[in-house]
Design a protein around this motif. Structure first.
Motif, PDB file in Angstrom:
ATOM      1  N   ALA A  42      -4.369  35.130  74.040  1.00 41.87           N
ATOM      2  CA  ALA A  42      -3.995  34.745  75.420  1.00 41.87           C
ATOM      3  C   ALA A  42      -3.083  35.836  76.113  1.00 41.87           C
ATOM      4  O   ALA A  42      -2.990  35.653  77.129  1.00 41.87           O
ATOM      5  N   LEU A  43      -2.574  36.682  75.220  1.00 44.00           N
ATOM      6  CA  LEU A  43      -1.560  37.408  75.706  1.00 44.00           C
ATOM      7  C   LEU A  43      -1.943  38.521  76.778  1.00 44.00           C
ATOM      8  O   LEU A  43      -1.303  38.657  77.969  1.00 44.00           O
ATOM      9  N   PRO A  44      -3.435  39.059  76.819  1.00 47.82           N
ATOM     10  CA  PRO A  44      -3.658  39.889  78.082  1.00 47.82           C
ATOM     11  C   PRO A  44      -3.624  39.272  79.330  1.00 47.82           C
ATOM     12  O   PRO A  44      -3.525  39.721  80.281  1.00 47.82           O
ATOM     13  N   ALA A  45      -3.900  37.865  79.247  1.00 52.13           N
ATOM     14  CA  ALA A  45      -4.097  36.877  80.417  1.00 52.13           C
ATOM     15  C   ALA A  45      -2.546  36.130  80.811  1.00 52.13           C
ATOM     16  O   ALA A  45      -2.761  34.962  81.279  1.00 52.13           O
ATOM     17  N   ALA A  46      -1.588  36.343  79.794  1.00 53.34           N
ATOM     18  CA  ALA A  46      -0.487  35.747  80.100  1.00 53.34           C
ATOM     19  C   ALA A  46       0.100  35.393  81.466  1.00 53.34           C
ATOM     20  O   ALA A  46       0.549  34.155  81.707  1.00 53.34           O
ATOM     21  N   HIS A  47       0.013  36.645  82.344  1.00 52.86           N
ATOM     22  CA  HIS A  47       0.653  36.221  83.687  1.00 52.86           C
ATOM     23  C   HIS A  47      -0.296  35.317  84.465  1.00 52.86           C
ATOM     24  O   HIS A  47       0.204  34.515  85.039  1.00 52.86           O
ATOM     25  N   LEU A  48      -1.540  35.480  84.333  1.00 55.35           N
ATOM     26  CA  LEU A  48      -2.518  34.876  85.196  1.00 55.35           C
ATOM     27  C   LEU A  48      -2.445  33.258  84.757  1.00 55.35           C
ATOM     28  O   LEU A  48      -2.476  32.359  85.363  1.00 55.35           O
ATOM     29  N   LEU A  49      -2.282  32.977  83.387  1.00 54.04           N
ATOM     30  CA  LEU A  49      -2.185  31.713  82.880  1.00 54.04           C
ATOM     31  C   LEU A  49      -0.895  30.906  83.375  1.00 54.04           C
ATOM     32  O   LEU A  49      -0.907  29.619  83.939  1.00 54.04           O
ATOM     33  N   MET A  75       3.919  33.845  95.306  1.00 49.85           N
ATOM     34  CA  MET A  75       3.438  35.357  95.321  1.00 49.85           C
ATOM     35  C   MET A  75       4.663  36.136  95.452  1.00 49.85           C
ATOM     36  O   MET A  75       4.614  37.190  94.584  1.00 49.85           O
ATOM     37  N   ILE A  76       5.484  36.056  96.356  1.00 45.69           N
ATOM     38  CA  ILE A  76       6.831  36.632  96.314  1.00 45.69           C
ATOM     39  C   ILE A  76       7.617  36.728  95.120  1.00 45.69           C
ATOM     40  O   ILE A  76       7.999  37.617  94.757  1.00 45.69           O
ATOM     41  N   TYR A  77       7.722  35.327  94.489  1.00 46.87           N
ATOM     42  CA  TYR A  77       8.530  35.147  93.269  1.00 46.87           C
ATOM     43  C   TYR A  77       7.900  36.154  92.059  1.00 46.87           C
ATOM     44  O   TYR A  77       8.627  36.788  91.329  1.00 46.87           O
ATOM     45  N   GLY A  78       6.744  36.133  91.930  1.00 45.81           N
ATOM     46  CA  GLY A  78       5.858  36.974  91.013  1.00 45.81           C
ATOM     47  C   GLY A  78       6.159  38.395  91.259  1.00 45.81           C
ATOM     48  O   GLY A  78       6.479  38.946  90.276  1.00 45.81           O
ATOM     49  N   GLY A  79       6.274  38.748  92.434  1.00 45.50           N
ATOM     50  CA  GLY A  79       6.565  40.327  92.735  1.00 45.50           C
ATOM     51  C   GLY A  79       7.987  40.484  92.570  1.00 45.50           C
ATOM     52  O   GLY A  79       8.140  41.537  92.037  1.00 45.50           O
ATOM     53  N   THR A  81       9.822  39.111  90.352  1.00 46.13           N
ATOM     54  CA  THR A  81       9.961  39.129  88.938  1.00 46.13           C
ATOM     55  C   THR A  81       9.380  40.367  88.092  1.00 46.13           C
ATOM     56  O   THR A  81      10.201  40.997  87.316  1.00 46.13           O
ATOM     57  N   GLU A  82       8.287  40.910  88.799  1.00 44.72           N
ATOM     58  CA  GLU A  82       7.815  42.159  88.170  1.00 44.72           C
ATOM     59  C   GLU A  82       9.032  43.445  88.548  1.00 44.72           C
ATOM     60  O   GLU A  82       9.178  44.240  87.867  1.00 44.72           O
ATOM     61  N   VAL A  83       9.650  43.449  89.622  1.00 42.65           N
ATOM     62  CA  VAL A  83      10.513  44.502  90.039  1.00 42.65           C
ATOM     63  C   VAL A  83      11.887  44.178  89.148  1.00 42.65           C
ATOM     64  O   VAL A  83      12.535  45.321  88.721  1.00 42.65           O
ATOM     65  N   ILE A  84      12.156  43.024  88.875  1.00 37.82           N
ATOM     66  CA  ILE A  84      13.459  42.814  88.138  1.00 37.82           C
ATOM     67  C   ILE A  84      13.011  43.377  86.644  1.00 37.82           C
ATOM     68  O   ILE A  84      13.827  43.688  85.597  1.00 37.82           O
ATOM     69  N   GLN A  85      11.796  42.861  86.187  1.00 38.86           N
ATOM     70  CA  GLN A  85      11.081  43.371  84.728  1.00 38.86           C
ATOM     71  C   GLN A  85      11.557  45.010  84.559  1.00 38.86           C
ATOM     72  O   GLN A  85      11.849  45.364  83.321  1.00 38.86           O
ATOM     73  N   SER A  86      11.350  45.803  85.620  1.00 37.43           N
ATOM     74  CA  SER A  86      11.439  47.105  85.485  1.00 37.43           C
ATOM     75  C   SER A  86      13.145  47.273  84.894  1.00 37.43           C
ATOM     76  O   SER A  86      13.166  48.378  84.396  1.00 37.43           O
ATOM     77  N   ARG A  87      13.973  46.704  85.110  1.00 35.86           N
ATOM     78  CA  ARG A  87      15.443  46.958  84.795  1.00 35.86           C
ATOM     79  C   ARG A  87      15.630  45.975  83.418  1.00 35.86           C
ATOM     80  O   ARG A  87      16.957  46.358  83.133  1.00 35.86           O
ATOM     81  N   VAL A  88      15.011  45.543  82.844  1.00 31.84           N
ATOM     82  CA  VAL A  88      15.163  44.723  81.797  1.00 31.84           C
ATOM     83  C   VAL A  88      14.495  45.461  80.487  1.00 31.84           C
ATOM     84  O   VAL A  88      13.630  46.223  80.453  1.00 31.84           O
ATOM     85  N   PRO A  89      15.731  45.748  79.605  1.00 29.21           N
ATOM     86  CA  PRO A  89      15.190  46.640  78.425  1.00 29.21           C
ATOM     87  C   PRO A  89      13.988  46.278  77.510  1.00 29.21           C
ATOM     88  O   PRO A  89      13.923  44.933  77.601  1.00 29.21           O
ATOM     89  N   THR A  92       8.296  46.341  81.122  1.00 31.55           N
ATOM     90  CA  THR A  92       8.081  47.231  82.141  1.00 31.55           C
ATOM     91  C   THR A  92       7.466  46.417  82.938  1.00 31.55           C
ATOM     92  O   THR A  92       6.901  45.385  83.041  1.00 31.55           O
ATOM     93  N   SER A  93       7.527  47.101  84.303  1.00 27.15           N
ATOM     94  CA  SER A  93       6.875  46.364  85.563  1.00 27.15           C
ATOM     95  C   SER A  93       5.381  47.171  85.857  1.00 27.15           C
ATOM     96  O   SER A  93       5.247  48.531  85.897  1.00 27.15           O
ATOM     97  N   GLU A  94       4.498  46.255  85.947  1.00 30.06           N
ATOM     98  CA  GLU A  94       3.082  47.115  86.124  1.00 30.06           C
ATOM     99  C   GLU A  94       2.578  46.252  87.414  1.00 30.06           C
ATOM    100  O   GLU A  94       2.536  44.774  87.339  1.00 30.06           O
ATOM    101  N   TRP A  95       1.798  46.909  88.251  1.00 32.88           N
ATOM    102  CA  TRP A  95       1.113  46.279  89.256  1.00 32.88           C
ATOM    103  C   TRP A  95      -0.140  45.026  88.651  1.00 32.88           C
ATOM    104  O   TRP A  95      -0.328  44.064  89.255  1.00 32.88           O
ATOM    105  N   MET A  96      -0.716  45.496  87.476  1.00 31.67           N
ATOM    106  CA  MET A  96      -1.684  44.797  87.002  1.00 31.67           C
ATOM    107  C   MET A  96      -1.257  43.200  86.759  1.00 31.67           C
ATOM    108  O   MET A  96      -1.750  42.425  87.055  1.00 31.67           O
ATOM    109  N   ASP A  97       0.192  43.074  86.147  1.00 28.10           N
ATOM    110  CA  ASP A  97       0.807  41.670  86.051  1.00 28.10           C
ATOM    111  C   ASP A  97       1.124  41.021  87.345  1.00 28.10           C
ATOM    112  O   ASP A  97       0.623  39.865  87.365  1.00 28.10           O
ATOM    113  N   TRP A  98       1.388  41.866  88.404  1.00 25.44           N
ATOM    114  CA  TRP A  98       1.487  41.116  89.689  1.00 25.44           C
ATOM    115  C   TRP A  98       0.122  40.471  90.235  1.00 25.44           C
ATOM    116  O   TRP A  98      -0.042  39.490  90.557  1.00 25.44           O
TER     117      TRP A  98
END
Length: 159
Positions: A42-49, A75-79, A81-89, A92-98
């Motif tokens: 399920a990991l490749p679809a973790a964001h979707l699920l 939708m804004i919350y998802g965006g 979290t993706e921006v903040i993920q880029s700052r977490v060790p 990574t932040s990816e468009w596909m996740d959003w």
């Protein structure tokens, strides 16, 4: 029931935020890097699920705001979290996740709308088949809340 759904929804938001914004999300689910085969699949679809579940909970909780604003907020919350993920060790932040976040939200909203429409249609059909028989007030209330067209003082399911 509505308040319990709201509490579950808020708890899920906190848990999802922890998963999305930590360097090792497996720590929060108790597997510490050793994912079972089902989670690995399920990991490749973790964001979707995860955002599908979030949308279903948020819309089923019937917050006292328009449904479209809940979808927009998610939708804004998802965006964000993706921006903040880029700052977490180690994250990574990816468009596909959003895009997966948005897809999960859209599918969840569509399923909620479909279920509400089906319940309303079934209740109206039962009422039309047996007009003399009285039905529970809850069923008629569901039909009125869910399927009513928007007027000056009332809301439709989506408004």
């Amino acid at each position: 029931m509505q308040w319990s759904l709201r509490v579950v929804c808020l708890g899920y938001v906190v848990f999802l935020t922890l998963l999305l914004l930590t360097s090792d999300p497996t720590r929060w689910v108790g597997v510490h890097g050793n994912l079972p085969w089902l989670l690995r699949m399920a990991l490749p679809a973790a964001h979707l699920l995860s955002f599908f579940v979030l949308a279903m909970l948020a819309l089923a909780a019937r917050w006292p705001v328009p449904r479209w604003s809940i979808v927009l907020f998610l939708m804004i919350y998802g965006g964000i979290t993706e921006v903040i993920q880029s700052r977490v060790p180690l994250r990574t932040s990816e468009w596909m996740d959003w895009f997966q976040d948005i897809a999960g939200i859209v599918v969840g909203a569509a399923l909620c709308w479909g279920i509400a429409s089906l319940i309303g249609s079934l209740a109206r059909w039962r009422r039309s088949r047996n007009p003399d028989r009285s039905f529970p007030a809850d069923e008629l209330e569901i039909v009125n809340k869910v399927m009513r067209r928007s007027t000056a003082n009332e809301q439709s399911w989506w408004a």
